[in-house]
Design a protein around this motif. Structure first.
Motif, PDB file in Angstrom:
ATOM      1  N   ALA A  81       0.881  -1.193  -0.087  1.00  0.00           N
ATOM      2  CA  ALA A  81      -0.045  -0.079   0.081  1.00  0.00           C
ATOM      3  C   ALA A  81       0.865   1.246   0.108  1.00  0.00           C
ATOM      4  N   THR A  82       1.994   1.184   0.944  1.00  0.00           N
ATOM      5  CA  THR A  82       2.818   2.228   0.880  1.00  0.00           C
ATOM      6  C   THR A  82       3.479   2.606  -0.306  1.00  0.00           C
ATOM      7  N   ALA A  83       3.954   1.495  -1.004  1.00  0.00           N
ATOM      8  CA  ALA A  83       4.821   1.716  -2.487  1.00  0.00           C
ATOM      9  C   ALA A  83       3.819   2.302  -3.469  1.00  0.00           C
ATOM     10  N   ILE A  84       2.711   1.779  -3.350  1.00  0.00           N
ATOM     11  CA  ILE A  84       1.690   2.406  -4.516  1.00  0.00           C
ATOM     12  C   ILE A  84       1.661   3.895  -4.302  1.00  0.00           C
ATOM     13  N   LEU A  85       1.215   4.250  -2.746  1.00  0.00           N
ATOM     14  CA  LEU A  85       1.101   5.530  -2.602  1.00  0.00           C
ATOM     15  C   LEU A  85       2.270   6.388  -2.839  1.00  0.00           C
ATOM     16  N   CYS A  86       3.485   6.164  -2.688  1.00  0.00           N
ATOM     17  CA  CYS A  86       4.777   6.834  -2.986  1.00  0.00           C
ATOM     18  C   CYS A  86       4.757   6.884  -4.558  1.00  0.00           C
ATOM     19  N   PHE A  87       4.626   5.881  -5.275  1.00  0.00           N
ATOM     20  CA  PHE A  87       4.685   5.921  -6.607  1.00  0.00           C
ATOM     21  C   PHE A  87       3.586   6.826  -7.073  1.00  0.00           C
ATOM     22  N   LEU A  88       2.539   6.782  -6.734  1.00  0.00           N
ATOM     23  CA  LEU A  88       1.343   7.824  -7.074  1.00  0.00           C
ATOM     24  C   LEU A  88       1.994   9.273  -7.011  1.00  0.00           C
ATOM     25  N   TYR A  89       2.573   9.529  -5.646  1.00  0.00           N
ATOM     26  CA  TYR A  89       2.787  10.818  -5.177  1.00  0.00           C
ATOM     27  C   TYR A  89       3.837  11.525  -6.293  1.00  0.00           C
ATOM     28  N   ALA A  90       4.834  10.453  -6.389  1.00  0.00           N
ATOM     29  CA  ALA A  90       6.112  11.066  -7.523  1.00  0.00           C
ATOM     30  C   ALA A  90       5.610  11.110  -8.816  1.00  0.00           C
ATOM     31  N   TRP A  91       4.753  10.219  -9.216  1.00  0.00           N
ATOM     32  CA  TRP A  91       4.328  10.161 -10.652  1.00  0.00           C
ATOM     33  C   TRP A  91       3.454  11.537 -10.700  1.00  0.00           C
ATOM     34  N   ARG A 138      -7.450  -2.730  -3.309  1.00  0.00           N
ATOM     35  CA  ARG A 138      -7.742  -3.212  -2.060  1.00  0.00           C
ATOM     36  C   ARG A 138      -6.478  -2.649  -1.070  1.00  0.00           C
ATOM     37  N   TYR A 139      -5.317  -2.573  -1.674  1.00  0.00           N
ATOM     38  CA  TYR A 139      -4.181  -2.073  -1.060  1.00  0.00           C
ATOM     39  C   TYR A 139      -4.171  -0.454  -0.837  1.00  0.00           C
ATOM     40  N   LEU A 140      -4.896  -0.002  -1.920  1.00  0.00           N
ATOM     41  CA  LEU A 140      -4.899   1.419  -2.195  1.00  0.00           C
ATOM     42  C   LEU A 140      -5.818   1.994  -1.166  1.00  0.00           C
ATOM     43  N   VAL A 141      -7.013   1.271  -0.823  1.00  0.00           N
ATOM     44  CA  VAL A 141      -7.800   1.917   0.047  1.00  0.00           C
ATOM     45  C   VAL A 141      -7.228   2.012   1.611  1.00  0.00           C
ATOM     46  N   SER A 142      -6.572   0.952   2.080  1.00  0.00           N
ATOM     47  CA  SER A 142      -5.811   0.864   3.137  1.00  0.00           C
ATOM     48  C   SER A 142      -5.029   1.766   3.227  1.00  0.00           C
TER      49      SER A 142
END
Lengths: 279, 454, 299
Positions: free
Chosen positions: A201-211, A266-270
């Motif tokens: 979940a954290t990795a997804i968010l990091c990627f999202l913010y950087a992207w 699922r991970y995104l929501v958490s």
């Protein structure tokens, strides 16, 4: 959370509610859908009113993007987002674990400092970063972007991972420690696998913010390391806006995050709620 | 002997590349490249340049392979959107960067860059016969277009590729004739024509765009005012003079009453579209944006259009002139190569080819503009656009240099304040008097904060 | 006992190794820039004049100029309006949306993900989307208004609507965030509460006001504060939709600081503006942490 799922309030969704949900969804997403359909229209069709609902979609906007400098910017975005995510995770996950197990006095102050780093407006970092990069020659490089993105992703990792570590029962660790395993082994072999969903979940968010970053890339890159969000703005020409290209560019820039987010929803929501809900 | 041989070779290569690039071969044959270098002295050099996206560069890119074949260097020309380019280039140059070998010297930034010494003195290149052959003729550039690139001592820091001569385009002469209206020659007539035409057949009286600090000064000067008290020597802002206030009111009224909705945020392109489709009757802007009503295939109003001098004010008749130029950053790594490129891009040959092959007429070489060829191509419906262009571009150099306000390096600061103040008036947030008083105060405060002694 | 001490020492060593790299990196990429920012805010630093970066002759000059700079004061005010209305709408609409989707149904659960789309889109794409909606020539909105014979003003260039236009776009973008938070909170309400209330004859509204609302109030406040902090960062929307105009109607502090630093090259003064902004953010962050801890204590 799974305790009383059988309550009368939530048990069933009436047809009326489902219709309401459907309508709300369509209304809310209509601006987004408008961009999407526009990217498949020729410029003449875009200016045509009433807008034809049925039209022969064209890929010409996308094709013309692929010939320009756009693909390179796409690669830059991909690289800077991935590397900064990796760097932030490698540094931040152990730190978050240590903090979550640390009862020391400075803990709250430290957490607060880390939170502020995350909350600070980007402009606060751009000025020093710009001057520093100018000096050591990191302007307009992917490396430079990776470093900047780490400045907001690392605090995010530390902040977000702590609650996940806190859910790991310490009895498990203690048992292993008593058996003579070192903390490092316990961390790597017992704790880490248990928080894998949190890491994802954290990795997804990091990627999202950087992207998604626009501001840093606007200031800190020129042309070599230009990222996709800045490249899209480039279609807003001095001599006329190419609406079709803008729409296609926008669609391309959002495609990875969209596909990614929906695939791992699922991970995104958490992930999106973890830091905040825990407070 | 060897020299001559390789000279031939490079010409041959240039022609072949040209064919490959599919560019017009006739042009190349008619105007063989001047033999700049017998060998390829710049082999292996990658020349890095940047500008905002403009038709000029898009066209030039068709010819660049020839230049590369001739010199052996590789040209990496990066084009960005207008605001993105300006912001990035300004930052790059202000911080003494060396990422670019040549840059576009954007008009609004020219004064600041020249005054701050951020560009290389080009006289060093033009003064050296080894670097610049006599045929290149630096004096051939229209005087009015070169003013922004000169410092107080008269040294030149840029050469213009585009001249902006403010002219007036009228798209619906048919409607005007029906109403018995003539082409407006004064501000008062301008207002009258706008008022009479506005609303007829859904046509708006006038259209303009968001760069108010470019559109507005001719009115301020027309009523007898100026941006500064007496530029370039006395740079005390004069934004709240009665003349300036009168001008603001006049222009704000035009836009408020006779222009399309949202005109304050119109881009140049939106305004041009409005004119070319006949949705707006009048647009006053640089000729490159106006002449398409007569020359472009997109124009739906070719037969009912006129391009003329903008109306004169009650006191003075000062249509604005500007230009965009190419320059070399002070810390550029490949200055000689950059000069080679500028020399080539702005050579009489290339300028002429742009005119002939692409109808791109806003070039700045007098010899080209005054040529028979140019006149023939740019005379439409009996209107000699070249003569009009040259006339307006040359005005500031003739009598009083009324474009001097643009050569003040603090102009961007004051221009920005003026922009905001005008928007406040045009949107009805403040009356002109109050807005301009506040603007004057803020312009002074901002200049002082930026270290200007007044 | 000594075994435990050994374990503790080993644990401490591990903590140091785990924390140190992060702290060093954080200090280097966040701490040092912050210090530099403070130092620069005490100089009249202009990019074109390198010597001015070390001119400390009048360290508080920038801060003294701030209160008399109408654009700065105005920008704070614009920011306050944008934040207030944006956060308010996001919290209210997010809550309503969460209540709507708080139901057990495969369909609703599936739909939930799609409601998140605006939030995960790159902000610049959100800005582009709204640029399309707000540009009269190509906007379906203006076309529809035209059909209904409504004369719509150009939203982004109108004094009265420009800020509203940005607030709408901002709300659209971040509504999913509050929605998600509230939904998560709703799912933690034990159903026995409302069951008992239903048995007692309470109607839906009473249940909402007396049971649901008190339960989710803390999360409403916290998500509102998170949004408040992030609303200071609004840049792409202003950059693309209005450029701060007309006049300075939509010029938020962040945008003004950007213009000062990267358009006017007044690095020193811009740093001072940024410091003020940073202090405000720190104050709100402090509030968030405090709220969070109070909740923990209450729970």
């Amino acid at each position: 959370m799974s305790g009383g799922m059988s309550g009368p309030i939530r048990r069933s969704a009436s047809a009326r509610r489902l219709v309401a949900i459907g309508v709300t969804l369509i209304v809310l997403l209509s601006p987004f859908l408008w961009l999407l359909q526009m990217s498949f229209k020729s410029n003449d069709l875009i200016l045509q009113f009433p807008p034809p609902l049925i039209f022969t979609p064209t890929l010409q906007n996308y094709a013309s993007l692929w010939q320009g400098a756009f693909p390179a910017s796409f690669v830059n975005s991909l690289m800077s987002a991935s590397f900064s995510t990796a760097l932030a995770l490698i540094l931040g996950v152990p730190a978050a674990y240590a903090l979550s197990r640390w009862a020391g006095r400075g803990k709250h102050a430290l957490s607060f400092a880390i939170l502020v780093t995350r909350m600070a407006p980007p402009i606060a970092f751009t000025i020093p970063f710009f001057l520093f990069y100018r000096w050591i020659g990191l302007l307009d490089t992917v490396t430079g972007l990776v470093l900047v993105y780490t400045s907001f992703n690392l605090p995010l990792v530390i902040w977000m991972m702590q609650p996940f570590f806190e859910t790991v029962p310490s009895s498990l660790e203690e048992a292993a420690l008593v058996d003579g395993a070192s903390t490092r082994i316990v961390f790597l072999q017992i704790v880490l696998p248990m928080v894998a969903p949190g890491i994802a979940a954290t990795a997804i968010l990091c990627f999202l913010y950087a992207w998604n970053d626009f501001f840093f890339a606007l200031i800190l890159t020129r042309t070599n390391a230009r990222t996709a969000p800045v490249a899209v703005v480039n279609f807003m020409n001095y001599e006329g806006w190419e609406w079709g290209k803008i729409a296609a560019g926008g669609s391309l820039v959002m495609a990875p995050v969209l596909i990614f987010s929906l695939a791992v929803r699922r991970y995104l929501v958490s992930g999106l709620t973890a830091g905040a809900v825990k407070g | 002997m060897t020299k001559k041989n390789s000279g031939h070779k490079s010409a041959a290569v240039s022609r072949r590349t040209l064919l490959q690039a599919g560019a017009a071969t006739i042009g190349a044959a008619a105007f063989p490249m001047p033999v700049i270098a017998q060998t390829k002295p710049f082999a292996g050099v990658t020349l890095r340049g940047a500008s905002f996206q403009h038709r000029f560069f898009t066209l030039l890119q068709n010819y660049i392979p020839e230049f590369e074949a001739q010199t052996g260097m590789k040209v990496d020309l990066q084009l960005s959107a207008f605001p993105v380019y300006n912001q990035q280039a300004n930052l790059e140059l202000s911080s003494g960067g060396s990422a670019f070998d040549f840059v576009n010297v954007t008009f609004i930034l020219a004064a600041r860059w020249v005054a701050a010494g951020l560009l290389a003195n080009l006289d060093e290149f033009t003064g050296d016969p080894n670097l610049t052959p006599a045929e290149w003729k630096p004096k051939d550039f229209v005087e009015g277009a070169q003013v922004p690139y000169r410092d107080a001592k008269g040294a030149t820091y840029g050469y213009s590729w585009e001249g902006g001569a403010m002219v007036m385009g009228l798209s619906r002469m048919d409607l005007m004739e029906k109403k018995g209206l003539k082409v407006p020659k004064t501000f008062a007539e301008l207002q009258q024509v706008c008022a009479e035409i506005n609303g007829v057949e859904n046509v708006t009286g006038i259209v303009s765009f968001q760069l108010h600090h470019w559109c507005l000064p001719p009115y301020i000067q027309g009523f007898g005012g100026n941006i500064f008290r007496n530029p370039p020597t006395d740079i005390m802002p004069a934004l709240n003079s009665p003349e300036a206030i009168q001008a603001i009111e006049f222009y704000a009224n035009l836009l408020k009453n006779y222009a399309p909705k949202g005109v304050l945020t119109y881009t140049e392109d939106q305004a041009r579209q409005a004119l070319l489709t006949g949705r707006s009757n009048i647009f006053i802007h640089s000729s490159a944006w106006i002449t398409p009503i007569l020359m472009s295939g997109d124009s739906k109003v070719k037969d009912t259009s006129r391009v003329v001098r903008m109306p004169a004010g009650p006191v003075r008749d000062f249509p604005a002139a500007n230009s965009q130029g190419l320059g070399i950053p002070k810390n550029a790594k490949n200055k000689k190569a950059a000069w080679e490129f500028i020399k080539w891009a702005l050579s009489p040959e290339i300028s002429m080819r742009l005119v002939k092959e692409h109808g791109h007429s806003s070039v700045c070489r007098r010899s080209v503009i005054e040529s028979e060829e140019y006149r023939r191509l740019n005379t439409v419906n009996g209107q000699d656009l070249g003569a009009l262009y040259l006339e307006v571009l040359g005005l500031p150099a003739k009598g009083e240099n009324y474009m001097a306000y643009r050569t003040v390096k603090e102009f961007p600061i004051v221009g920005d304040v003026l922009n905001k103040a005008f928007e406040q008036v045009a949107t009805g947030q403040l009356p002109a008097q109050a807005a301009m008083n506040a603007a004057q105060e803020q312009a002074i405060a901002n200049m002082r904060r930026a270290g200007t002694a007044l | 006992m000594s075994g435990k001490g050994l374990v503790d020492a080993e644990r401490r060593r591990f903590n140091v190794f785990a924390l140190a790299p992060s702290l060093i990196v954080l200090f280097a990429i966040a701490g040092l820039p912050a210090i530099y920012l403070v130092v620069t805010s005490l100089t009249p630093f202009q990019l074109v004049n390198p010597g001015s970066s070390t001119d400390f002759s009048s360290p508080l000059r920038n801060y003294r100029l701030l209160p008399d700079d109408p654009r700065f004061v105005n920008s704070l005010w614009v920011q306050a309006k944008l934040s207030f209305w944006g956060v308010l709408f996001q919290v209210l609409l997010g809550m309503l949306l969460a209540l709507l989707l708080h139901t057990q149904s495969r369909v609703a659960e599936f739909a939930r993900t799609f409601f998140l789309i605006p939030m995960v889109l790159p902000p610049i794409v959100v800005a582009i989307i709204w640029k399309l909606i707000y540009t009269p020539d190509i906007s379906p909105l203006y076309y529809a208004a035209g059909l209904l014979n409504i004369a719509m003003p150009s939203l982004t260039s109108s004094v009265d609507f420009a800020l509203t236009a940005i607030i709408i776009a901002d709300t659209w973008e971040w509504l999913p965030f509050t929605f998600l938070m509230v939904l998560a909170a709703l799912q933690t309400i034990p159903d026995e509460f409302s069951e008992a209330a239903l048995v007692d004859g309470a109607n839906r509204f009473q249940i909402f006001f007396y049971i649901t609302l008190p339960f989710i109030t803390p999360i409403l406040v916290i998500s509102g504060m998170f949004r408040l902090i992030d609303s200071v960062k609004a840049f792409p929307l202003v950059f693309l939709l209005t450029g701060g105009g007309p006049g300075s109607v939509t010029e938020v502090t962040n945008y003004y600081a950007y213009l000062l630093a990267f358009d006017f090259n007044e690095i020193g003064y811009s740093s001072a503006v940024t410091i003020v902004m940073l202090l405000l953010v720190v104050a709100v962050s402090f509030g968030v942490v405090w709220m969070g801890r109070r909740r923990e204590a209450m729970a």
